[in-house]
Design a protein around this motif. Structure first.
Motif, PDB file in Angstrom:
ATOM      1  N   ALA A   1      -5.085   3.658 -20.488  1.00  0.00           N
ATOM      2  CA  ALA A   1      -4.007   4.293 -20.217  1.00  0.00           C
ATOM      3  C   ALA A   1      -4.389   5.597 -19.320  1.00  0.00           C
ATOM      4  O   ALA A   1      -5.381   5.780 -18.719  1.00  0.00           O
ATOM      5  CB  ALA A   1      -2.933   4.534 -21.391  1.00  0.00           C
ATOM      6  N   LYS A   2      -3.412   6.618 -18.471  1.00  0.00           N
ATOM      7  CA  LYS A   2      -3.624   8.092 -17.612  1.00  0.00           C
ATOM      8  C   LYS A   2      -4.273   8.302 -18.610  1.00  0.00           C
ATOM      9  O   LYS A   2      -3.925   9.152 -19.276  1.00  0.00           O
ATOM     10  CB  LYS A   2      -1.813   7.904 -16.883  1.00  0.00           C
ATOM     11  CG  LYS A   2      -2.431   9.126 -16.046  1.00  0.00           C
ATOM     12  CD  LYS A   2      -1.196   9.690 -16.003  1.00  0.00           C
ATOM     13  CE  LYS A   2      -1.089  10.367 -14.418  1.00  0.00           C
ATOM     14  NZ  LYS A   2      -2.283  11.347 -14.699  1.00  0.00           N
TER      15      LYS A   2
ATOM     16  N   ASP B   1      -4.365  11.470 -21.207  1.00  0.00           N
ATOM     17  CA  ASP B   1      -2.938  12.714 -21.140  1.00  0.00           C
ATOM     18  C   ASP B   1      -1.626  11.967 -22.386  1.00  0.00           C
ATOM     19  O   ASP B   1      -1.980  11.026 -22.531  1.00  0.00           O
ATOM     20  CB  ASP B   1      -3.098  12.732 -20.212  1.00  0.00           C
ATOM     21  CG  ASP B   1      -2.625  12.276 -18.681  1.00  0.00           C
ATOM     22  OD1 ASP B   1      -1.638  11.262 -19.750  1.00  0.00           O
ATOM     23  OD2 ASP B   1      -1.947  12.238 -18.084  1.00  0.00           O
ATOM     24  N   GLU B   2      -0.750  13.095 -22.202  1.00  0.00           N
ATOM     25  CA  GLU B   2       0.187  13.416 -23.120  1.00  0.00           C
ATOM     26  C   GLU B   2       0.798  11.681 -22.762  1.00  0.00           C
ATOM     27  O   GLU B   2       1.403  11.394 -23.176  1.00  0.00           O
ATOM     28  CB  GLU B   2       1.271  14.361 -22.748  1.00  0.00           C
ATOM     29  CG  GLU B   2       1.983  14.332 -24.541  1.00  0.00           C
ATOM     30  CD  GLU B   2       2.941  15.599 -24.289  1.00  0.00           C
ATOM     31  OE1 GLU B   2       3.824  15.866 -24.064  1.00  0.00           O
ATOM     32  OE2 GLU B   2       2.192  16.794 -24.581  1.00  0.00           O
ATOM     33  N   SER B   3       1.423  12.003 -21.652  1.00  0.00           N
ATOM     34  CA  SER B   3       2.168  10.415 -21.111  1.00  0.00           C
ATOM     35  C   SER B   3       1.369   9.009 -20.762  1.00  0.00           C
ATOM     36  O   SER B   3       1.636   7.777 -20.615  1.00  0.00           O
ATOM     37  CB  SER B   3       2.349  10.587 -19.243  1.00  0.00           C
ATOM     38  OG  SER B   3       1.202  10.743 -18.574  1.00  0.00           O
ATOM     39  N   GLY B   4       0.133   9.151 -20.524  1.00  0.00           N
ATOM     40  CA  GLY B   4      -1.024   8.157 -20.940  1.00  0.00           C
ATOM     41  C   GLY B   4      -0.739   7.871 -22.595  1.00  0.00           C
ATOM     42  O   GLY B   4      -0.682   6.506 -22.328  1.00  0.00           O
TER      43      GLY B   4
ATOM     44  N   ALA C   1       1.785   7.952 -24.628  1.00  0.00           N
ATOM     45  CA  ALA C   1       3.417   7.911 -24.405  1.00  0.00           C
ATOM     46  C   ALA C   1       4.079   6.353 -23.750  1.00  0.00           C
ATOM     47  O   ALA C   1       3.973   5.027 -24.696  1.00  0.00           O
ATOM     48  CB  ALA C   1       4.496   8.295 -23.806  1.00  0.00           C
ATOM     49  N   ASP C   2       2.488   5.944 -22.721  1.00  0.00           N
ATOM     50  CA  ASP C   2       2.487   4.641 -22.110  1.00  0.00           C
ATOM     51  C   ASP C   2       1.837   3.803 -22.754  1.00  0.00           C
ATOM     52  O   ASP C   2       1.990   2.579 -22.878  1.00  0.00           O
ATOM     53  CB  ASP C   2       1.810   4.662 -20.365  1.00  0.00           C
ATOM     54  CG  ASP C   2       2.752   5.405 -19.395  1.00  0.00           C
ATOM     55  OD1 ASP C   2       3.841   5.993 -19.665  1.00  0.00           O
ATOM     56  OD2 ASP C   2       2.492   6.172 -18.494  1.00  0.00           O
TER      57      ASP C   2
ATOM     58  N   THR D   1      -6.257   4.190 -25.738  1.00  0.00           N
ATOM     59  CA  THR D   1      -4.924   3.342 -25.291  1.00  0.00           C
ATOM     60  C   THR D   1      -5.085   2.657 -26.247  1.00  0.00           C
ATOM     61  O   THR D   1      -3.699   2.073 -26.662  1.00  0.00           O
ATOM     62  CB  THR D   1      -5.483   2.825 -24.030  1.00  0.00           C
ATOM     63  OG1 THR D   1      -5.554   3.171 -23.691  1.00  0.00           O
ATOM     64  CG2 THR D   1      -4.738   1.814 -24.061  1.00  0.00           C
TER      65      THR D   1
ATOM     66  N   THR E   1      -2.379   2.875 -14.482  1.00  0.00           N
ATOM     67  CA  THR E   1      -3.393   2.563 -15.241  1.00  0.00           C
ATOM     68  C   THR E   1      -1.892   2.224 -16.268  1.00  0.00           C
ATOM     69  O   THR E   1      -0.667   2.122 -16.223  1.00  0.00           O
ATOM     70  CB  THR E   1      -3.325   3.842 -16.045  1.00  0.00           C
ATOM     71  OG1 THR E   1      -2.074   5.023 -15.055  1.00  0.00           O
ATOM     72  CG2 THR E   1      -4.251   4.474 -14.993  1.00  0.00           C
ATOM     73  N   SER E   2      -2.097   1.756 -17.195  1.00  0.00           N
ATOM     74  CA  SER E   2      -1.124   0.576 -18.478  1.00  0.00           C
ATOM     75  C   SER E   2      -1.101  -0.352 -18.165  1.00  0.00           C
ATOM     76  O   SER E   2       0.110  -1.049 -18.013  1.00  0.00           O
ATOM     77  CB  SER E   2      -0.452   1.723 -19.388  1.00  0.00           C
ATOM     78  OG  SER E   2      -0.452   2.699 -19.650  1.00  0.00           O
TER      79      SER E   2
ATOM     80  N   PRO F   1       4.150   0.240 -16.868  1.00  0.00           N
ATOM     81  CA  PRO F   1       4.953   1.053 -17.886  1.00  0.00           C
ATOM     82  C   PRO F   1       6.082   1.232 -16.924  1.00  0.00           C
ATOM     83  O   PRO F   1       7.119   1.372 -17.955  1.00  0.00           O
ATOM     84  CB  PRO F   1       4.093   2.989 -17.667  1.00  0.00           C
ATOM     85  CG  PRO F   1       2.529   2.009 -17.197  1.00  0.00           C
ATOM     86  CD  PRO F   1       2.754   0.689 -16.237  1.00  0.00           C
TER      87      PRO F   1
END
Length: 167
Positions: free
Chosen positions: A10-11, A27-30, A32-33, A62, A136-137, A164
């Protein structure tokens, strides 16, 4: 029949001064993904018997995100999934795969190069998406007629490619 799921970590955030690339966290979005991909894998029954995971921090995180949402089977960690090329990934898969389902959590360009190399045929939509890059993801799902010990260039079928943005 066997199934290989190739997941790009993931990111991750940018490396801070003094932090090695190997140690960059999600990071936060990573995160979540990774969790969303775990939900998608469970819903589509892409549940591995074994997971091979890079030891890099962003790959391990991840895995944590996925594991909170779906079963990841027996997990093995490899430093070499950080440094090997696509041919090295394939060798690790051949040694640790079998019949059943195997998930590899790794890095680009290795995941993309390997997905392209082993997918001799596949779902037209999935192939089209994979040709536009491996974000990513991103998750490539490749089916093989026999054991993963015999996986090789062009003898897999790209069953699905999830990102994602598609979830």
């Amino acid at each position: 029949m066997s199934r290989l799921c190739l997941l790009r970590h993931a990111k991750a955030g940018w490396a801070l001064p003094g932090v090695r690339d190997f140690d960059r966290p999600l990071d936060e979005s990573g995160m979540a993904d990774a969790e969303a991909m775990g939900d998608a894998m469970r819903a589509r029954n892409y549940v591995p018997d074994v997971t091979l995971c890079s030891n890099a921090k962003r790959a391990r995180q991840t895995l944590e995100g996925l594991a909170g949402r779906t079963d990841t089977g027996r997990v093995l960690f490899f430093d070499t999934l950080y440094s090997e090329d696509a041919a090295g990934y394939l060798e690790i898969i051949r040694r640790n795969g079998g019949t059943g389902s195997l998930l590899v959590i790794g890095h680009n360009p290795m995941t993309e190069d390997l997905a392209m190399a082993v997918s001799g045929d596949g779902d037209e939509t999935a192939r089209g998406m994979l040709n536009h890059g491996f974000p990513t993801s991103g998750l490539a799902v490749v089916r093989f007629p026999g054991s993963l010990g015999e996986a090789g260039q062009g003898n897999g079928y790209l069953e699905a490619f999830l990102t994602p943005a598609d979830l």
